[in-house]
Enzyme design. Structure first.
Site, short mmCIF file in Angstrom:
data_model
loop_
_atom_site.label_atom_id
_atom_site.label_comp_id
_atom_site.label_asym_id
_atom_site.label_seq_id
_atom_site.Cartn_x
_atom_site.Cartn_y
_atom_site.Cartn_z
N HIS A 41 0.81 -1.22 0.00
CA HIS A 41 0.00 0.00 0.00
C HIS A 41 0.84 1.27 0.00
O HIS A 41 0.33 2.35 -0.28
CB HIS A 41 -0.97 0.01 1.19
CG HIS A 41 -0.30 0.20 2.51
ND1 HIS A 41 0.16 -0.86 3.26
CD2 HIS A 41 -0.01 1.32 3.19
CE1 HIS A 41 0.69 -0.38 4.37
NE2 HIS A 41 0.61 0.93 4.35
N CYS A 42 2.13 1.18 0.26
CA CYS A 42 3.00 2.36 0.27
C CYS A 42 3.27 2.87 -1.14
O CYS A 42 3.73 4.00 -1.31
CB CYS A 42 4.33 2.02 0.93
SG CYS A 42 4.19 1.60 2.66
#
Length: 44
Positions: A41-42
């Site tokens: 998700h980064c």
């Protein structure tokens, strides 16, 4: 973090903080001299 303790900035040299425009985006871990491991998700 529950029950954590403060640490010296030099105690955990493998931890990474990714910033953009002075805002923290994500954390990561150095896995060697050239690579940082981050969560999927980064990348968003």
């Amino acid at each position: 973090v529950v029950g954590g303790d403060e640490c010296n900035i030099n105690e955990h040299r493998f931890l990474v903080a990714l910033y953009a425009n002075s805002s923290l985006l994500c954390g990561g871990t150095l896995i060697n001299q050239e690579w940082v491991l981050i969560a999927a998700h980064c990348d968003r």
